[in-house]
Design a protein around this motif. Structure first.
Motif, PDB file in Angstrom:
ATOM      1  N   CYS A  48       0.830  -1.213   0.000  1.00  0.00           N
ATOM      2  CA  CYS A  48       0.000   0.000   0.000  1.00  0.00           C
ATOM      3  C   CYS A  48       0.863   1.261   0.000  1.00  0.00           C
ATOM      4  N   LEU A  49       1.913   1.267   0.794  1.00  0.00           N
ATOM      5  CA  LEU A  49       2.795   2.437   0.834  1.00  0.00           C
ATOM      6  C   LEU A  49       3.434   2.680  -0.527  1.00  0.00           C
ATOM      7  N   ILE A  50       3.893   1.603  -1.162  1.00  0.00           N
ATOM      8  CA  ILE A  50       4.517   1.725  -2.484  1.00  0.00           C
ATOM      9  C   ILE A  50       3.497   2.196  -3.516  1.00  0.00           C
ATOM     10  N   THR A  51       2.274   1.702  -3.412  1.00  0.00           N
ATOM     11  CA  THR A  51       1.234   2.028  -4.384  1.00  0.00           C
ATOM     12  C   THR A  51       0.753   3.469  -4.261  1.00  0.00           C
ATOM     13  N   TYR A  52       0.558   3.951  -3.040  1.00  0.00           N
ATOM     14  CA  TYR A  52      -0.126   5.233  -2.856  1.00  0.00           C
ATOM     15  C   TYR A  52       0.754   6.411  -2.459  1.00  0.00           C
ATOM     16  N   ILE A  53       1.934   6.156  -1.938  1.00  0.00           N
ATOM     17  CA  ILE A  53       2.810   7.263  -1.531  1.00  0.00           C
ATOM     18  C   ILE A  53       3.854   7.494  -2.626  1.00  0.00           C
ATOM     19  N   PRO A  54       3.871   8.678  -3.219  1.00  0.00           N
ATOM     20  CA  PRO A  54       4.823   8.948  -4.310  1.00  0.00           C
ATOM     21  C   PRO A  54       6.278   8.763  -3.873  1.00  0.00           C
ATOM     22  N   LYS A  55       7.054   8.221  -4.787  1.00  0.00           N
ATOM     23  CA  LYS A  55       8.501   8.031  -4.613  1.00  0.00           C
ATOM     24  C   LYS A  55       8.855   7.083  -3.463  1.00  0.00           C
ATOM     25  N   MET A  56       7.900   6.258  -3.039  1.00  0.00           N
ATOM     26  CA  MET A  56       8.171   5.291  -1.973  1.00  0.00           C
ATOM     27  C   MET A  56       8.908   4.098  -2.584  1.00  0.00           C
ATOM     28  N   THR A  57      10.067   3.801  -2.033  1.00  0.00           N
ATOM     29  CA  THR A  57      10.838   2.646  -2.507  1.00  0.00           C
ATOM     30  C   THR A  57      10.444   1.416  -1.690  1.00  0.00           C
ATOM     31  N   PRO A  58      10.658   0.221  -2.243  1.00  0.00           N
ATOM     32  CA  PRO A  58      10.365  -0.987  -1.468  1.00  0.00           C
ATOM     33  C   PRO A  58      11.147  -1.043  -0.157  1.00  0.00           C
ATOM     34  N   LYS A  60      12.265   1.535   1.704  1.00  0.00           N
ATOM     35  CA  LYS A  60      11.697   2.502   2.649  1.00  0.00           C
ATOM     36  C   LYS A  60      10.340   2.014   3.151  1.00  0.00           C
ATOM     37  N   ALA A  61       9.546   1.403   2.278  1.00  0.00           N
ATOM     38  CA  ALA A  61       8.236   0.876   2.671  1.00  0.00           C
ATOM     39  C   ALA A  61       8.391  -0.201   3.745  1.00  0.00           C
ATOM     40  N   MET A  62       9.365  -1.093   3.573  1.00  0.00           N
ATOM     41  CA  MET A  62       9.570  -2.148   4.582  1.00  0.00           C
ATOM     42  C   MET A  62      10.102  -1.552   5.889  1.00  0.00           C
ATOM     43  N   GLU A  63      10.960  -0.558   5.792  1.00  0.00           N
ATOM     44  CA  GLU A  63      11.466   0.116   6.993  1.00  0.00           C
ATOM     45  C   GLU A  63      10.310   0.752   7.781  1.00  0.00           C
ATOM     46  N   LEU A  64       9.427   1.449   7.076  1.00  0.00           N
ATOM     47  CA  LEU A  64       8.284   2.076   7.726  1.00  0.00           C
ATOM     48  C   LEU A  64       7.299   1.036   8.272  1.00  0.00           C
ATOM     49  N   THR A  65       7.123  -0.063   7.540  1.00  0.00           N
ATOM     50  CA  THR A  65       6.238  -1.142   7.997  1.00  0.00           C
ATOM     51  C   THR A  65       6.765  -1.743   9.292  1.00  0.00           C
ATOM     52  N   HIS A  66       8.061  -1.960   9.377  1.00  0.00           N
ATOM     53  CA  HIS A  66       8.662  -2.460  10.622  1.00  0.00           C
ATOM     54  C   HIS A  66       8.476  -1.451  11.759  1.00  0.00           C
ATOM     55  N   GLN A  67       8.620  -0.172  11.446  1.00  0.00           N
ATOM     56  CA  GLN A  67       8.414   0.866  12.465  1.00  0.00           C
ATOM     57  C   GLN A  67       6.975   0.829  12.977  1.00  0.00           C
ATOM     58  N   VAL A  68       6.022   0.679  12.067  1.00  0.00           N
ATOM     59  CA  VAL A  68       4.616   0.575  12.471  1.00  0.00           C
ATOM     60  C   VAL A  68       4.448  -0.605  13.429  1.00  0.00           C
ATOM     61  N   HIS A  69       5.006  -1.745  13.057  1.00  0.00           N
ATOM     62  CA  HIS A  69       4.838  -2.964  13.858  1.00  0.00           C
ATOM     63  C   HIS A  69       5.504  -2.856  15.234  1.00  0.00           C
ATOM     64  N   PHE A  70       6.739  -2.402  15.263  1.00  0.00           N
ATOM     65  CA  PHE A  70       7.505  -2.421  16.511  1.00  0.00           C
ATOM     66  C   PHE A  70       7.305  -1.182  17.390  1.00  0.00           C
ATOM     67  N   GLU A  71       6.956  -0.033  16.781  1.00  0.00           N
ATOM     68  CA  GLU A  71       6.778   1.195  17.562  1.00  0.00           C
ATOM     69  C   GLU A  71       5.312   1.622  17.670  1.00  0.00           C
ATOM     70  N   GLY A  72       4.436   0.952  16.935  1.00  0.00           N
ATOM     71  CA  GLY A  72       3.008   1.255  17.020  1.00  0.00           C
ATOM     72  C   GLY A  72       2.498   2.239  15.990  1.00  0.00           C
ATOM     73  N   LEU A  73       3.408   2.969  15.354  1.00  0.00           N
ATOM     74  CA  LEU A  73       3.011   3.919  14.315  1.00  0.00           C
ATOM     75  C   LEU A  73       4.234   4.375  13.541  1.00  0.00           C
ATOM     76  N   ALA A  74       3.961   4.950  12.377  1.00  0.00           N
ATOM     77  CA  ALA A  74       5.035   5.553  11.577  1.00  0.00           C
ATOM     78  C   ALA A  74       4.445   6.693  10.761  1.00  0.00           C
ATOM     79  N   ILE A  75       5.185   7.779  10.687  1.00  0.00           N
ATOM     80  CA  ILE A  75       4.831   8.879   9.796  1.00  0.00           C
ATOM     81  C   ILE A  75       5.352   8.481   8.425  1.00  0.00           C
ATOM     82  N   VAL A  76       4.431   8.284   7.477  1.00  0.00           N
ATOM     83  CA  VAL A  76       4.834   7.765   6.175  1.00  0.00           C
ATOM     84  C   VAL A  76       4.942   8.842   5.095  1.00  0.00           C
TER      85      VAL A  76
END
Length: 104
Positions: A48-58, A60-76
């Protein structure tokens, strides 16, 4: 017969400075925040991040996804309100758990 006397007074308008400068404040940027949940997979969030957020690399998307999982949220994404509203709505419709948009 008594005659009331009225003293005349002059009412003055506030002075307007001719050198007054107009200050322009930039429009605030808005933050898109994805929240952790128990039903979206890592792959779905990253896709979803790759699809909808411009210039999102795979990566960076996985880094942010891990942040969401381990920290509870991420500013994407951070940017102008109109774009933020669009991306926020797209991620929400894709099933991600989203925090309300908030100014930076």
């Amino acid at each position: 017969m008594a005659i009331a006397t009225v003293e005349s007074s002059t009412i003055t308008a506030p002075k307007v400075e001719k050198d007054r400068q107009t200050t322009r404040a930039p429009y605030p940027n808005y933050k898109i925040i994805v929240l952790d949940d128990d039903f979206n997979t890592f792959e779905h969030v990253a896709k979803c991040l790759i699809t909808y957020i411009p210039k999102m690399t795979p990566e960076k998307a996985m880094e942010l996804t891990h942040q969401v999982h381990f920290e509870g949220l991420a500013i994407v994404w951070i940017g102008p309100q109109e774009q933020a509203e669009l991306y926020h709505e797209q991620l929400l419709r894709a099933g991600l758990t989203m925090a309300p948009l908030e100014p930076e």
